[in-house]
Scaffold this motif. Structure first.
Motif, PDB file in Angstrom:
ATOM      1  N   PRO A  61     -14.127 -13.609   0.116  1.00 29.74           N
ATOM      2  CA  PRO A  61     -13.690 -12.287  -0.367  1.00 29.74           C
ATOM      3  C   PRO A  61     -13.209 -12.309  -1.814  1.00 29.74           C
ATOM      4  O   PRO A  61     -13.514 -11.393  -2.580  1.00 29.74           O
ATOM      5  N   ILE A  62     -12.525 -13.388  -2.206  1.00 27.98           N
ATOM      6  CA  ILE A  62     -12.020 -13.435  -3.581  1.00 27.98           C
ATOM      7  C   ILE A  62     -13.179 -13.511  -4.566  1.00 27.98           C
ATOM      8  O   ILE A  62     -13.224 -12.779  -5.555  1.00 27.98           O
ATOM      9  N   MET A  63     -14.139 -14.373  -4.270  1.00 30.00           N
ATOM     10  CA  MET A  63     -15.239 -14.515  -5.214  1.00 30.00           C
ATOM     11  C   MET A  63     -16.049 -13.226  -5.305  1.00 30.00           C
ATOM     12  O   MET A  63     -16.432 -12.793  -6.390  1.00 30.00           O
ATOM     13  N   ILE A  64     -16.305 -12.598  -4.182  1.00 25.99           N
ATOM     14  CA  ILE A  64     -17.080 -11.351  -4.203  1.00 25.99           C
ATOM     15  C   ILE A  64     -16.321 -10.281  -4.982  1.00 25.99           C
ATOM     16  O   ILE A  64     -16.902  -9.542  -5.779  1.00 25.99           O
ATOM     17  N   THR A  65     -15.008 -10.241  -4.780  1.00 22.22           N
ATOM     18  CA  THR A  65     -14.197  -9.271  -5.515  1.00 22.22           C
ATOM     19  C   THR A  65     -14.365  -9.458  -7.016  1.00 22.22           C
ATOM     20  O   THR A  65     -14.618  -8.497  -7.750  1.00 22.22           O
ATOM     21  N   ILE A 101     -20.058  -3.639   0.428  1.00 22.26           N
ATOM     22  CA  ILE A 101     -18.741  -2.994   0.513  1.00 22.26           C
ATOM     23  C   ILE A 101     -18.116  -2.945  -0.885  1.00 22.26           C
ATOM     24  O   ILE A 101     -17.595  -1.918  -1.336  1.00 22.26           O
ATOM     25  N   ALA A 102     -18.226  -4.078  -1.611  1.00 18.79           N
ATOM     26  CA  ALA A 102     -17.635  -4.163  -2.943  1.00 18.79           C
ATOM     27  C   ALA A 102     -18.289  -3.180  -3.912  1.00 18.79           C
ATOM     28  O   ALA A 102     -17.617  -2.595  -4.768  1.00 18.79           O
ATOM     29  N   VAL A 103     -19.606  -2.984  -3.774  1.00 18.63           N
ATOM     30  CA  VAL A 103     -20.303  -2.037  -4.652  1.00 18.63           C
ATOM     31  C   VAL A 103     -19.758  -0.630  -4.438  1.00 18.63           C
ATOM     32  O   VAL A 103     -19.452   0.095  -5.379  1.00 18.63           O
ATOM     33  N   VAL A 104     -19.589  -0.260  -3.165  1.00 17.19           N
ATOM     34  CA  VAL A 104     -19.043   1.069  -2.858  1.00 17.19           C
ATOM     35  C   VAL A 104     -17.629   1.195  -3.443  1.00 17.19           C
ATOM     36  O   VAL A 104     -17.287   2.190  -4.077  1.00 17.19           O
ATOM     37  N   ALA A 105     -16.824   0.139  -3.262  1.00 20.15           N
ATOM     38  CA  ALA A 105     -15.454   0.188  -3.772  1.00 20.15           C
ATOM     39  C   ALA A 105     -15.440   0.322  -5.292  1.00 20.15           C
ATOM     40  O   ALA A 105     -14.642   1.068  -5.845  1.00 20.15           O
ATOM     41  N   SER A 106     -16.367  -0.395  -5.969  1.00 17.87           N
ATOM     42  CA  SER A 106     -16.332  -0.353  -7.431  1.00 17.87           C
ATOM     43  C   SER A 106     -16.827   0.991  -7.964  1.00 17.87           C
ATOM     44  O   SER A 106     -16.649   1.299  -9.134  1.00 17.87           O
ATOM     45  N   THR A 159     -13.713   4.035  -8.533  1.00 16.75           N
ATOM     46  CA  THR A 159     -12.674   4.045  -9.564  1.00 16.75           C
ATOM     47  C   THR A 159     -13.238   3.615 -10.910  1.00 16.75           C
ATOM     48  O   THR A 159     -14.349   3.084 -10.982  1.00 16.75           O
ATOM     49  N   ARG A 160     -12.469   3.880 -11.984  1.00 19.90           N
ATOM     50  CA  ARG A 160     -12.894   3.370 -13.287  1.00 19.90           C
ATOM     51  C   ARG A 160     -11.910   2.316 -13.797  1.00 19.90           C
ATOM     52  O   ARG A 160     -11.887   1.967 -14.962  1.00 19.90           O
ATOM     53  N   ASN A 161     -11.078   1.810 -12.886  1.00 27.64           N
ATOM     54  CA  ASN A 161     -10.105   0.792 -13.251  1.00 27.64           C
ATOM     55  C   ASN A 161     -10.437  -0.507 -12.517  1.00 27.64           C
ATOM     56  O   ASN A 161     -10.539  -0.531 -11.295  1.00 27.64           O
ATOM     57  N   GLN A 162     -10.606  -1.593 -13.284  1.00 31.88           N
ATOM     58  CA  GLN A 162     -11.026  -2.863 -12.677  1.00 31.88           C
ATOM     59  C   GLN A 162     -10.022  -3.394 -11.658  1.00 31.88           C
ATOM     60  O   GLN A 162     -10.405  -3.907 -10.617  1.00 31.88           O
ATOM     61  N   ILE A 163      -8.735  -3.251 -11.974  1.00 31.50           N
ATOM     62  CA  ILE A 163      -7.704  -3.775 -11.079  1.00 31.50           C
ATOM     63  C   ILE A 163      -7.744  -3.029  -9.747  1.00 31.50           C
ATOM     64  O   ILE A 163      -7.714  -3.634  -8.668  1.00 31.50           O
ATOM     65  N   VAL A 164      -7.834  -1.699  -9.850  1.00 32.99           N
ATOM     66  CA  VAL A 164      -7.896  -0.894  -8.628  1.00 32.99           C
ATOM     67  C   VAL A 164      -9.134  -1.269  -7.815  1.00 32.99           C
ATOM     68  O   VAL A 164      -9.057  -1.467  -6.595  1.00 32.99           O
ATOM     69  N   ALA A 165     -10.256  -1.419  -8.528  1.00 30.16           N
ATOM     70  CA  ALA A 165     -11.499  -1.788  -7.841  1.00 30.16           C
ATOM     71  C   ALA A 165     -11.320  -3.126  -7.129  1.00 30.16           C
ATOM     72  O   ALA A 165     -11.717  -3.287  -5.970  1.00 30.16           O
ATOM     73  N   ALA A 166     -10.708  -4.079  -7.832  1.00 28.74           N
ATOM     74  CA  ALA A 166     -10.533  -5.415  -7.259  1.00 28.74           C
ATOM     75  C   ALA A 166      -9.645  -5.363  -6.019  1.00 28.74           C
ATOM     76  O   ALA A 166      -9.975  -5.943  -4.980  1.00 28.74           O
ATOM     77  N   ILE A 167      -8.526  -4.644  -6.126  1.00 30.71           N
ATOM     78  CA  ILE A 167      -7.593  -4.588  -4.997  1.00 30.71           C
ATOM     79  C   ILE A 167      -8.251  -3.893  -3.800  1.00 30.71           C
ATOM     80  O   ILE A 167      -8.168  -4.379  -2.660  1.00 30.71           O
ATOM     81  N   CYS A 168      -8.926  -2.781  -4.063  1.00 35.89           N
ATOM     82  CA  CYS A 168      -9.620  -2.056  -2.984  1.00 35.89           C
ATOM     83  C   CYS A 168     -10.624  -2.972  -2.297  1.00 35.89           C
ATOM     84  O   CYS A 168     -10.671  -3.062  -1.057  1.00 35.89           O
ATOM     85  N   THR A 169     -11.442  -3.640  -3.107  1.00 37.99           N
ATOM     86  CA  THR A 169     -12.481  -4.503  -2.545  1.00 37.99           C
ATOM     87  C   THR A 169     -11.858  -5.591  -1.684  1.00 37.99           C
ATOM     88  O   THR A 169     -12.265  -5.804  -0.537  1.00 37.99           O
ATOM     89  N   PHE A 170     -10.877  -6.258  -2.273  1.00 36.38           N
ATOM     90  CA  PHE A 170     -10.268  -7.382  -1.583  1.00 36.38           C
ATOM     91  C   PHE A 170      -9.652  -6.941  -0.263  1.00 36.38           C
ATOM     92  O   PHE A 170      -9.826  -7.575   0.768  1.00 36.38           O
ATOM     93  N   MET A 204     -10.474  -4.320   1.559  1.00 32.04           N
ATOM     94  CA  MET A 204     -11.500  -3.946   2.538  1.00 32.04           C
ATOM     95  C   MET A 204     -12.188  -5.175   3.127  1.00 32.04           C
ATOM     96  O   MET A 204     -12.497  -5.208   4.322  1.00 32.04           O
ATOM     97  N   LEU A 205     -12.423  -6.183   2.274  1.00 30.88           N
ATOM     98  CA  LEU A 205     -13.101  -7.384   2.772  1.00 30.88           C
ATOM     99  C   LEU A 205     -12.215  -8.136   3.765  1.00 30.88           C
ATOM    100  O   LEU A 205     -12.686  -8.607   4.811  1.00 30.88           O
TER     101      LEU A 205
END
Lengths: 307, 245
Positions: free
Chosen positions: B63-67, B156-161, B164-175, B177-178
């Motif tokens: 999950p971390i690497m995919i994020t 899942i990560a693609v949908v999460a990214s 939002t337009r903020n990388q941190i938010v995208a990362a936290i959401c992805t992580f 969800m995974l």
């Protein structure tokens, strides 16, 4: 080439474009002018198919930007505001990638790549990483991208913003040159730029088109009410009174200065009062060091129309 | 199709041009390798197959690497404004999503391949450990399930990214969800009230366990492929949604 009817764009309650209609003929260079936040970028984004309109229709080369979006996109070269590029790529790689996206491959792509690099004067930057380019070069890379598939219409959003005067002149000359082969629609809030490059001007304010006319007509409109500036030495009140009495002079104002008195005469339309003013000065024996008719520029038109 | 290949190539190069990806790659291989070594060490004498331990160690850090790999996919384009040039090029949203997805997927697969060597390296390095339990069929099962789960997680990560337009938010959401997908699957597998069909079908940890023991089942494959497709379809629709407003 461009056919816009009753174009409206709302962001929530904010109306960014309000019933805008205009046409652009093939081969024209048209400048969209307006203060910041007037709706210029919104209009260009709708034309470039990036944003949908809330109402009205836009046709480019006879195709609707919403329903025939893909065909429209292959016919336009769009340079967004602030020239977004992939900083980690080299110029050649970037343009190759963009060419691929626009359906250019193999020999045709190589030929076009060579051409746009030459046209935009960035052959020497082909192997440079975009991140390390100057603002001027970035702009040219953006233009090269817009041009690579040789589109009939170019949409350029603030193409000279952030450039130094030399670069502005270069880009301006460049765009003028483009007008021979392409239709160009560009936006700007720098008036001299539009004045020098465009055949026609659309002035947008508050989401509406306030003026749509040929640049030459607008300038003629302004020249009809020009100003004459003179710097003389002599008795201030007498000079002011005598100047006001010259036929054709509407109003005289005195501007603060040093030893020399500086007057600005506002003249009636179509009258050149300079010979009369000169005759007056020599008759009275005042010392004169400047006598000049100030040509109105688009800036005045703009300020007057958008006030 | 050639446009998809162009986008795929661009995304791949972008991964290899960015130092973040290299750092993650090295860190991922480092920590998962260490986790694997630790797992082998602790399970010495137990009958747990090596492939299960390997797959588990990879899944723990995946999950971390995919994020990290996925968080820039669309967010970076939105941030730098290149999304505007991308979406005004004559390519469809579907081509963009597919190209980007495949680009990141290829990078992830390339990052995972070296992990296959772990058991053999470990055997060489520590003579005390023997790999009599290493079954190549089970290793194949572990590889298949890793690829499947990577694919689903990346979707899942693609949908999460895209949200939002903020990388941190995208990362936290992805992580989030995974981990939810992994943990939720595990809970589903462990709980008793849930019908076995549902638990077997949906629990990702169950899939991992079954496959890495050497059993290839068709249902989990269908499940992951369908879910990936559905998520990518959602991503395409999300990208198109700007034109509905």
């Amino acid at each position: 080439m461009i056919h816009v009817r009753n174009l409206t764009k709302r962001y929530g309650k904010v109306v960014a474009l309000d019933n805008v209609s205009f046409d652009v003929e093939a081969g024209e260079i048209v400048g969209v002018l307006g203060p910041n936040g007037a709706g210029k970028s919104t209009a260009l984004r709708i034309l470039s198919t990036y944003l949908p309109a809330s109402g009205g229709t836009v046709q480019i080369a006879g195709l609707d930007v919403f329903t025939d979006s893909l065909q429209v996109r292959s016919r336009i070269g769009y340079l967004p505001e602030s020239t977004p590029l992939y900083d980690d790529m080299r110029v050649g790689e970037y343009l190759t990638y963009r060419g691929n996206l626009k359906g250019l491959f193999g020999r045709r792509l190589r030929k076009r790549l060579y051409e746009v690099l030459a046209v935009c004067g960035i052959e020497d930057a082909r192997d440079s990483v975009i991140q390390h380019l100057s603002k001027g070069y970035r702009q040219r890379v953006g233009l090269a991208d817009a041009l690579i598939h040789d589109p009939p219409l170019l949409i350029l959003d603030e193409p000279t913003i952030g450039l130094d005067p030399h670069q502005i002149r270069e880009v301006r000359e460049f765009i003028k040159g483009l007008g021979k082969r392409h239709t160009v629609l560009l936006s700007s809030h720098i008036l001299s730029e539009v004045q020098m490059t465009c055949d026609r001007v659309l002035i947008i304010q508050g989401g509406r088109i306030v003026v749509s006319d040929r640049t030459a007509n607008l300038l003629a409109l302004m020249e009809s009410g020009g100003r004459v500036v003179l710097e003389v030495q002599g008795p201030a009140e007498v000079i002011e009174r005598q100047l006001a009495a010259v036929p054709g002079v509407k109003r005289v104002t005195r501007e603060p200065g040093g030893d020399w008195l500086r007057f600005v005469c506002l003249c009636e339309g179509g009258m050149d009062v300079r010979p009369d003013v000169f005759a007056l000065v020599t008759r009275e024996g005042w010392a004169l060091r400047e006598l000049q008719a100030e040509k109105a520029n688009l800036e005045d038109v703009f300020l007057q129309l958008t006030r | 199709m050639r446009q998809v290949i162009a986008i795929w190539r661009r995304e791949m190069t972008a991964c290899f041009l960015s130092p973040v990806a290299y750092v993650t790659l090295v860190a991922f291989l480092g920590v998962s390798g260490f986790t694997f070594w630790l797992a082998c060490f602790r399970n010495e004498g137990n009958p747990e197959p090596v492939s299960v331990l390997l797959c588990g160690s990879l899944m723990f850090w995946l999950p971390i690497m995919i994020t990290v790999v996925a968080m820039r996919l669309f967010v970076e384009e939105k941030r730098s404004g290149t999304i505007e040039t991308l979406l005004t090029a004559p390519v469809t949203e579907g081509q963009i999503v597919l190209g980007k997805y495949l680009g990141a997927f290829t990078f992830l697969l390339l990052a995972l391949v070296p992990a296959l060597a772990y058991p053999f390296v470990l055997e060489r390095l520590s003579p005390a450990l023997t790999l009599e339990n290493l079954d190549l069929g089970a290793l194949l099962g572990a590889s298949v399930v890793t690829v499947l789960v990577t694919g689903t997680f990346l979707a899942i990560a693609v949908v999460a990214s895209l949200t939002t337009r903020n990388q941190i938010v995208a990362a936290i959401c992805t992580f989030f969800m995974l981990w939810l997908a992994l943990l939720g699957g595990w809970l589903l597998g462990e709980s008793h009230g849930v019908p076995a069909v549902l638990a077997d079908g949906l629990s990702i940890t169950r899939h991992i366990d079954v496959f890495s023991r050497g059993t290839l089942e068709i249902r989990p494959i269908v499940f992951h492929v369908t879910l990936t497709g559905l998520l990518l379809f959602t991503a395409v629709r999300m990208l198109e949604s700007r034109r509905w407003k």
